[in-house]
Design an enzyme around this catalytic site. Structure first.
Site, mmCIF file in Angstrom:
data_model
loop_
_atom_site.group_PDB
_atom_site.id
_atom_site.type_symbol
_atom_site.label_atom_id
_atom_site.label_comp_id
_atom_site.label_asym_id
_atom_site.label_seq_id
_atom_site.Cartn_x
_atom_site.Cartn_y
_atom_site.Cartn_z
ATOM 1 N N GLU A 37 15.830 -3.976 -0.934
ATOM 2 C CA GLU A 37 16.221 -2.853 -0.084
ATOM 3 C C GLU A 37 16.077 -3.345 1.359
ATOM 4 O OE1 GLU A 37 13.871 0.649 -0.698
ATOM 5 O OE2 GLU A 37 14.915 1.740 0.894
ATOM 6 N N ARG A 262 3.918 -7.754 -10.594
ATOM 7 C CA ARG A 262 4.073 -8.076 -9.173
ATOM 8 C C ARG A 262 3.047 -9.122 -8.760
ATOM 9 N NH1 ARG A 262 6.550 -3.741 -6.516
ATOM 10 N NH2 ARG A 262 6.000 -4.343 -4.415
ATOM 11 N N LYS A 272 6.051 -3.630 2.177
ATOM 12 C CA LYS A 272 6.800 -3.612 3.423
ATOM 13 C C LYS A 272 6.334 -2.478 4.334
ATOM 14 C CE LYS A 272 10.669 -3.936 1.106
ATOM 15 N NZ LYS A 272 12.076 -3.958 0.697
HETATM 16 P P1 ATP Z 1 7.545 -3.400 -1.208
HETATM 17 O O1 ATP Z 1 6.713 -2.578 -2.135
HETATM 18 O O2 ATP Z 1 6.857 -4.589 -0.663
HETATM 19 O O3 ATP Z 1 8.217 -2.608 -0.151
HETATM 20 P P2 ATP Z 1 9.793 -3.302 -2.880
HETATM 21 O O4 ATP Z 1 9.620 -3.511 -4.325
HETATM 22 O O5 ATP Z 1 9.992 -1.925 -2.400
HETATM 23 O O6 ATP Z 1 8.639 -4.036 -2.124
HETATM 24 P P3 ATP Z 1 12.455 -4.268 -2.781
HETATM 25 O O7 ATP Z 1 13.237 -4.630 -1.606
HETATM 26 O O8 ATP Z 1 12.840 -3.077 -3.551
HETATM 27 O O9 ATP Z 1 10.954 -4.172 -2.307
HETATM 28 O O10 ATP Z 1 12.289 -5.502 -3.749
HETATM 29 C C1 ATP Z 1 13.307 -6.414 -4.092
HETATM 30 C C2 ATP Z 1 12.906 -7.153 -5.320
HETATM 31 O O11 ATP Z 1 11.683 -7.875 -5.105
HETATM 32 C C3 ATP Z 1 12.636 -6.206 -6.463
HETATM 33 O O12 ATP Z 1 13.260 -6.687 -7.625
HETATM 34 C C4 ATP Z 1 11.136 -6.198 -6.601
HETATM 35 O O13 ATP Z 1 10.780 -5.969 -7.912
HETATM 36 C C5 ATP Z 1 10.748 -7.585 -6.112
HETATM 37 N N1 ATP Z 1 9.386 -7.576 -5.558
HETATM 38 C C6 ATP Z 1 8.918 -6.804 -4.559
HETATM 39 N N2 ATP Z 1 7.610 -7.014 -4.355
HETATM 40 C C7 ATP Z 1 7.221 -7.947 -5.259
HETATM 41 C C8 ATP Z 1 5.982 -8.607 -5.564
HETATM 42 N N3 ATP Z 1 4.864 -8.337 -4.895
HETATM 43 N N4 ATP Z 1 5.972 -9.514 -6.559
HETATM 44 C C9 ATP Z 1 7.102 -9.794 -7.227
HETATM 45 N N5 ATP Z 1 8.293 -9.237 -6.986
HETATM 46 C C10 ATP Z 1 8.364 -8.310 -6.023
HETATM 47 MG MG MG Z 2 11.561 -0.651 -2.964
#
Ligand code: ATP
Ligand code: MG
Length: 563
Positions: A37, A262, A272
């Site tokens: 995102e 994760r 983020k």
């Molecule tokens: P955050 O919680 O840090 O904002 P998010 O999951 O909302 O992260 P996205 O932009 O939706 O961020 O994530 C893009 C991809 O990265 C998704 O497939 C998500 O599952 C993966 N991802 C995000 N954080 C992690 C993590 N800590 N470990 C492994 N994969 C991750």
């Molecule tokens: Mg997200």
């Protein structure tokens, strides 16, 4: 794809794919995607997901898409899109021509929503957000049907179209899937598919005033792109039945969702939203502050793509929640890479002047120094030597304890690559601070050895006063004082655990003249101080700034030996 690495070790995701290939599922195709995102900069957790998704595509001769999940017009910015592309590229991966946006599918998603309405599988609800929450029930109690749940198909079609046409204010109506308000899985209790939001979207402009929810957009976007294996993190496990339900109702391509744990890393945070807070409240200077666990921060700090890919491989993928990974492992991976590749140079971080009284005033000699003992191909360079040199203040003690093997009054040491010197006199200012040492050198010891094979206990790094270049050096420590930053005192949040001493700036350091035209891409080891790189943002021709990427002491290696 990633440069030259061999196939990664197996894991439960690879086992699933191997089985799918055996049974001929998806006609033998493997197609993954990385779906960020664009609401912030990518962090090391995303790097794990990138290496996993692109790594699968590489090893199975498949494809991996880059898809921006831009369903939320409020928080998304072009700046983030650009940084994400840069980071994925920098890590060594290539999405070729497959740069996609969920917003490209808004029209298709709308048509599919209409189809669900026509099939009696979706309805317009007039309850507000709070009422929807109340009606939803809890983990232990079933939900209640909305009073609008049994609207006719005609009425639903009419209202949904008018939602799209902008006839209703924000938040006044939603479109919901019509599934089961008593489902034990709360995600199946008539989830919201569309909300009204009169907001300009980065890419679609003012075309839409209804926006799909992540739950509605995500699985269908995967389906449209023909994704075979939708790899995502564990928090989406409970959403899987919903995603399956949608594609089954629509009768479209059915990607298989596979969840993994994760990445969590000690002494830092992986969200983020929280990283944004650190930037906004000024705990760090920016998203790419070298203390940040963002990919851009790590890059600026001097991390290499190779070290991050290596880290991602070593931590592997687990089906269940892992324990938190120690940040020392990430540092270990960097150290291993830099040990093989970094050029060894001399830098004096806390200079003390040494005058060699029997060395001719105007004489300059050049000594040849090996650039990297780990790699002969890196060659040698010449370093100038003269009557005045700087040594590290900590390498001299006026009244040394027994175990101190460096310079002291009357003591002889080696100046690396150059000569043996002996300390004759200590010069102090009026306050008693040592400001200079007077030494003599042994001309017979040229290059660091003597004809009589005399031994000295200490070898010091140094730079020639008249040739050295002045620089600032930034040393970093963990961003948080606690391994788990979220473990904050009552009534406070993670920012209470920010390490106030995470940055030390040393000015007036002196480095070898050859570093005057270093670039960020030069991988450097300052002898005895660790691995460094030029700061790509703050360094100027007038004032060089170097970041310490990582120290020399391998705390991870140590722990492994002890364990
Ligand atoms: P955050 O919680 O840090 O904002 P998010 O999951 O909302 O992260 P996205 O932009 O939706 O961020 O994530 C893009 C991809 O990265 C998704 O497939 C998500 O599952 C993966 N991802 C995000 N954080 C992690 C993590 N800590 N470990 C492994 N994969 C991750
Ligand atoms: Mg997200």
């Amino acid at each position: 794809m990633a440069e030259t690495e061999s196939k990664a070790p197996s894991n439960f995701i690879r086992e699933i794919i191997d089985r799918d290939l055996e049974t001929g599922k998806n006609d033998g195709r493997v197609h993954t995607r990385f779906p960020p995102e664009p609401n912030g900069y990518l962090h090391i957790g995303h790097a794990k997901s990138i290496c996993l998704n692109f790594g699968l595509a590489r090893d199975y001769k498949g494809k991996c898409n880059l898809r921006f999940d831009d369903t939320n017009p409020m928080k998304e910015e072009e700046e983030y899109v650009e940084s994400i592309k840069r980071d994925v590229n920098w890590l060594g991966f290539d999405w070729e021509d497959r740069e996609f946006y969920a917003s490209d599918y808004f029209e298709q998603l709308y048509e599919w929503a209409v189809k669900l309405i026509k099939d009696g599988k979706a309805y317009v609800d007039d309850l507000n957000a709070e009422e929807i929450r109340e009606y939803r029930g809890t983990l232990t109690e079933p939900g209640k049907n909305s009073p609008h749940r049994d609207r006719t198909i005609e009425e639903n079609l009419d209202l949904f179209e008018r939602m799209r046409n902008g006839e209703f204010p924000d938040g006044s109506r939603v479109l919901r899937a019509r599934i089961d308000m008593a489902s034990p899985n709360i995600n199946m209790r008539d989830p919201v598919m569309y909300r009204i939001l009169h907001a300009r979207h980065n890419r679609t402009g003012d075309k839409w005033c209804i926006y799909p929810t992540y739950d509605w957009a995500h699985g269908q976007s995967d389906s449209i792109e023909g994704i075979t294996h939708s790899v995502c993190t564990l928090e989406f496990e409970d959403h899987r039945p919903l995603y399956n339900w949608f594609v089954e109702q629509l009768g479209v391509h059915h990607p298989q969702q596979i969840e993994f744990a994760r990445l969590e890393l000690s002494h830092t945070i992986m969200s983020k939203r929280k990283l944004l807070k650190l930037v906004q409240e000024g705990h760090v200077a920016s998203w790419d502050d070298p203390r940040m666990p963002t990919i851009s921060g790590l890059r600026r700090r001097g991390y290499t793509p190779k070290s991050i890919r290596d880290f991602a491989e070593r931590i592997g993928v687990a089906k269940r929640r892992d324990s938190v990974v120690d940040i020392a492992l990430l540092e270990h991976c960097l150290r291993e890479d830099l040990n093989l590749r970094a050029r060894r140079v001399m830098a004096v971080l806390d200079p003390l002047k040494v005058t060699i009284e029997n060395y001719p005033e105007d004489k300059v000699e050049e000594f040849e120094a090996v650039n990297n003992p780990e790699n002969e191909a890196d060659g040698t360079r010449m370093i100038p030597f003269s009557r005045e040199v700087y040594i590290e203040r900590g390498d001299f003690m006026e009244d040394p304890p027994k175990k101190f093997f460096r310079l002291a009054p009357g003591r002889e040491v080696r100046l690396k690559h150059a000569y043996f010197v002996t300390c004759k006199e200590v010069i102090k200012d009026n306050d008693g601070n040592i400001v200079e040492l007077i030494c003599t050198y042994d001309p017979e010891s040229r290059g660091g050895t003597t004809p009589d094979k005399r031994r000295v206990k200490g070898t010091l790094h140094w730079v020639s006063v008249r040739h050295a270049v002045e620089a600032d050096v930034r040393l970093y420590d963990h961003l948080f004082i606690k391994a788990d930053p979220n473990d904050a005192p009552e009534g406070e949040d993670f920012t209470a655990n920010v390490n106030k001493e995470s940055l030390t700036i040393l000015s007036g350091c002196r480095v070898e003249p050859g570093l005057a035209d270093a670039t960020h891409d030069d991988l450097l080891q300052f002898l005895r101080h660790g691995y460094f790189c030029l700061d790509e943002k703050d360094s100027t021709a007038e004032r060089l700034v170097f970041n310490r990427s990582v120290g020399l002491r391998d705390t991870w290696g140590k722990m492994q030996k002890k364990g």
